[in-house]
Design a protein around this motif. Structure first.
Motif, PDB file in Angstrom:
ATOM      1  N   LEU A  84       0.848  -1.186   0.000  1.00 44.54           N
ATOM      2  CA  LEU A  84       0.000   0.000   0.000  1.00 44.54           C
ATOM      3  C   LEU A  84       0.887   1.239   0.000  1.00 44.54           C
ATOM      4  N   PHE A  85       0.312   2.361  -0.407  1.00 44.17           N
ATOM      5  CA  PHE A  85       1.050   3.619  -0.419  1.00 44.17           C
ATOM      6  C   PHE A  85       0.854   4.382   0.883  1.00 44.17           C
ATOM      7  N   ASP A  86       1.946   4.920   1.403  1.00 47.93           N
ATOM      8  CA  ASP A  86       1.913   5.835   2.533  1.00 47.93           C
ATOM      9  C   ASP A  86       2.146   7.226   1.970  1.00 47.93           C
ATOM     10  N   GLY A  87       1.384   8.192   2.413  1.00 44.82           N
ATOM     11  CA  GLY A  87       1.537   9.541   1.893  1.00 44.82           C
ATOM     12  C   GLY A  87       0.580  10.509   2.536  1.00 44.82           C
ATOM     13  N   LYS A  88       0.420  11.639   1.884  1.00 49.40           N
ATOM     14  CA  LYS A  88      -0.502  12.664   2.374  1.00 49.40           C
ATOM     15  C   LYS A  88      -0.903  13.559   1.211  1.00 49.40           C
ATOM     16  N   ILE A  89      -2.004  14.265   1.394  1.00 54.29           N
ATOM     17  CA  ILE A  89      -2.446  15.240   0.401  1.00 54.29           C
ATOM     18  C   ILE A  89      -2.270  16.629   0.991  1.00 54.29           C
ATOM     19  N   GLU A  90      -1.529  17.459   0.269  1.00 55.52           N
ATOM     20  CA  GLU A  90      -1.347  18.858   0.632  1.00 55.52           C
ATOM     21  C   GLU A  90      -1.398  19.693  -0.633  1.00 55.52           C
ATOM     22  N   LYS A  91      -2.152  20.766  -0.584  1.00 51.40           N
ATOM     23  CA  LYS A  91      -2.255  21.692  -1.720  1.00 51.40           C
ATOM     24  C   LYS A  91      -2.620  20.961  -3.003  1.00 51.40           C
ATOM     25  N   GLU A  92      -3.570  20.029  -2.905  1.00 50.07           N
ATOM     26  CA  GLU A  92      -4.090  19.247  -4.028  1.00 50.07           C
ATOM     27  C   GLU A  92      -3.034  18.386  -4.717  1.00 50.07           C
ATOM     28  N   ILE A  93      -2.000  17.994  -3.955  1.00 50.20           N
ATOM     29  CA  ILE A  93      -0.978  17.070  -4.451  1.00 50.20           C
ATOM     30  C   ILE A  93      -0.954  15.856  -3.527  1.00 50.20           C
ATOM     31  N   LEU A  94      -1.146  14.679  -4.101  1.00 48.62           N
ATOM     32  CA  LEU A  94      -0.969  13.442  -3.352  1.00 48.62           C
ATOM     33  C   LEU A  94       0.521  13.125  -3.402  1.00 48.62           C
ATOM     34  N   HIS A  95       1.170  13.194  -2.247  1.00 50.72           N
ATOM     35  CA  HIS A  95       2.602  12.934  -2.153  1.00 50.72           C
ATOM     36  C   HIS A  95       2.786  11.559  -1.527  1.00 50.72           C
ATOM     37  N   ILE A  96       3.322  10.624  -2.299  1.00 48.06           N
ATOM     38  CA  ILE A  96       3.574   9.269  -1.825  1.00 48.06           C
ATOM     39  C   ILE A  96       5.037   9.185  -1.417  1.00 48.06           C
ATOM     40  N   PHE A  97       5.254   8.912  -0.128  1.00 47.19           N
ATOM     41  CA  PHE A  97       6.620   8.893   0.386  1.00 47.19           C
ATOM     42  C   PHE A  97       7.017   7.567   1.024  1.00 47.19           C
ATOM     43  N   GLY A  98       6.164   6.548   0.931  1.00 50.25           N
ATOM     44  CA  GLY A  98       6.529   5.270   1.512  1.00 50.25           C
ATOM     45  C   GLY A  98       5.605   4.143   1.093  1.00 50.25           C
ATOM     46  N   LEU A  99       6.013   2.933   1.440  1.00 50.61           N
ATOM     47  CA  LEU A  99       5.224   1.735   1.181  1.00 50.61           C
ATOM     48  C   LEU A  99       4.849   1.099   2.511  1.00 50.61           C
ATOM     49  N   ILE A 100       3.666   0.509   2.550  1.00 56.64           N
ATOM     50  CA  ILE A 100       3.186  -0.198   3.727  1.00 56.64           C
ATOM     51  C   ILE A 100       2.998  -1.660   3.328  1.00 56.64           C
ATOM     52  N   PHE A 101       3.650  -2.549   4.053  1.00 53.93           N
ATOM     53  CA  PHE A 101       3.521  -3.981   3.795  1.00 53.93           C
ATOM     54  C   PHE A 101       2.695  -4.611   4.905  1.00 53.93           C
ATOM     55  N   LEU A 102       1.722  -5.415   4.515  1.00 52.75           N
ATOM     56  CA  LEU A 102       0.875  -6.135   5.458  1.00 52.75           C
ATOM     57  C   LEU A 102       1.049  -7.628   5.249  1.00 52.75           C
ATOM     58  N   PRO A 103       0.752  -8.430   6.268  1.00 52.89           N
ATOM     59  CA  PRO A 103       0.829  -9.882   6.077  1.00 52.89           C
ATOM     60  C   PRO A 103      -0.066 -10.325   4.918  1.00 52.89           C
ATOM     61  N   GLY A 104       0.373 -11.302   4.185  1.00 51.28           N
ATOM     62  CA  GLY A 104      -0.396 -11.803   3.056  1.00 51.28           C
ATOM     63  C   GLY A 104       0.302 -12.969   2.396  1.00 51.28           C
ATOM     64  N   GLU A 105      -0.138 -13.287   1.189  1.00 53.42           N
ATOM     65  CA  GLU A 105       0.436 -14.383   0.420  1.00 53.42           C
ATOM     66  C   GLU A 105       0.579 -13.949  -1.023  1.00 53.42           C
ATOM     67  N   SER A 106       1.556 -14.556  -1.718  1.00 56.07           N
ATOM     68  CA  SER A 106       1.720 -14.240  -3.131  1.00 56.07           C
ATOM     69  C   SER A 106       2.130 -15.480  -3.902  1.00 56.07           C
ATOM     70  N   SER A 107       1.833 -15.430  -5.185  1.00 52.40           N
ATOM     71  CA  SER A 107       2.220 -16.504  -6.104  1.00 52.40           C
ATOM     72  C   SER A 107       2.462 -15.858  -7.458  1.00 52.40           C
ATOM     73  N   GLY A 108       2.675 -16.667  -8.471  1.00 55.22           N
ATOM     74  CA  GLY A 108       2.834 -16.156  -9.826  1.00 55.22           C
ATOM     75  C   GLY A 108       1.531 -15.679 -10.432  1.00 55.22           C
ATOM     76  N   GLU A 109       0.410 -16.029  -9.801  1.00 59.06           N
ATOM     77  CA  GLU A 109      -0.908 -15.635 -10.324  1.00 59.06           C
ATOM     78  C   GLU A 109      -1.555 -14.497  -9.550  1.00 59.06           C
ATOM     79  N   GLY A 110      -1.007 -14.126  -8.401  1.00 60.47           N
ATOM     80  CA  GLY A 110      -1.635 -13.059  -7.635  1.00 60.47           C
ATOM     81  C   GLY A 110      -0.973 -12.831  -6.296  1.00 60.47           C
ATOM     82  N   ALA A 111      -1.422 -11.789  -5.642  1.00 62.70           N
ATOM     83  CA  ALA A 111      -0.934 -11.451  -4.303  1.00 62.70           C
ATOM     84  C   ALA A 111      -2.107 -10.886  -3.512  1.00 62.70           C
ATOM     85  N   ILE A 112      -2.198 -11.282  -2.261  1.00 62.39           N
ATOM     86  CA  ILE A 112      -3.241 -10.754  -1.386  1.00 62.39           C
ATOM     87  C   ILE A 112      -2.600 -10.295  -0.090  1.00 62.39           C
TER      88      ILE A 112
END
Length: 143
Positions: free
Chosen positions: A46-74
């Motif tokens: 997921l994206f970590d960020g904030k909105i200021e002056k009508e700009i979405l500024h993405i400054f980080g990634l958020i990782f949560l527990p899940g699973e992944s394969s060659g067909e998908g990721a949850i």
């Protein structure tokens, strides 16, 4: 009475309006690294960020527990801290297309405002971005 204006006032959804998306170069570098490192499986964050002056500024990634394969990721979005806002997501496709699947479009619609998909060979040119409706969206990389 205009209920939509009242809803905006009560819930503050007007503060989620933006005209531009700026993404830190470090975030792009991380996306490239995670996509390459996860191959042949997908990765998702997921994206970590904030909105200021009508700009979405993405400054980080958020990782949560899940699973992944060659067909998908949850991921378990129930693990997202309550005070954290989900601005969108990024995930990889271990193939030659960064076009969203039906599942991707469903995810876009229910989670966040801005999304990215990166495909092989996992370079900046292979990153596509979308709004919550699956329409192409522009972004700018900032140092």
């Amino acid at each position: 009475m205009d209920w939509s204006k009242l809803f905006l006032k009560i819930f503050g959804t007007n503060s989620f309006k933006f005209k531009e998306v700026h993404i830190d170069q470090e975030v792009i570098d991380s996306i490239l690294w995670y996509a390459q490192s996860s191959d042949p499986n997908e990765f998702i964050a997921l994206f970590d960020g904030k909105i200021e002056k009508e700009i979405l500024h993405i400054f980080g990634l958020i990782f949560l527990p899940g699973e992944s394969s060659g067909e998908g990721a949850i991921m378990n979005t129930g693990m997202l801290p309550t005070m954290t806002h989900n601005w969108g997501s990024v995930h990889s496709h271990p193939g030659p297309s960064a076009m969203p699947s039906e599942t991707d479009l469903f995810t876009f619609a229910r989670m966040g405002l801005f999304h990215m998909i990166i495909c092989r060979p996992y370079e900046e040119e292979n990153i596509m971005s979308y709004n919550r409706y699956g329409e192409s969206a522009d972004f700018q990389i900032i140092p």
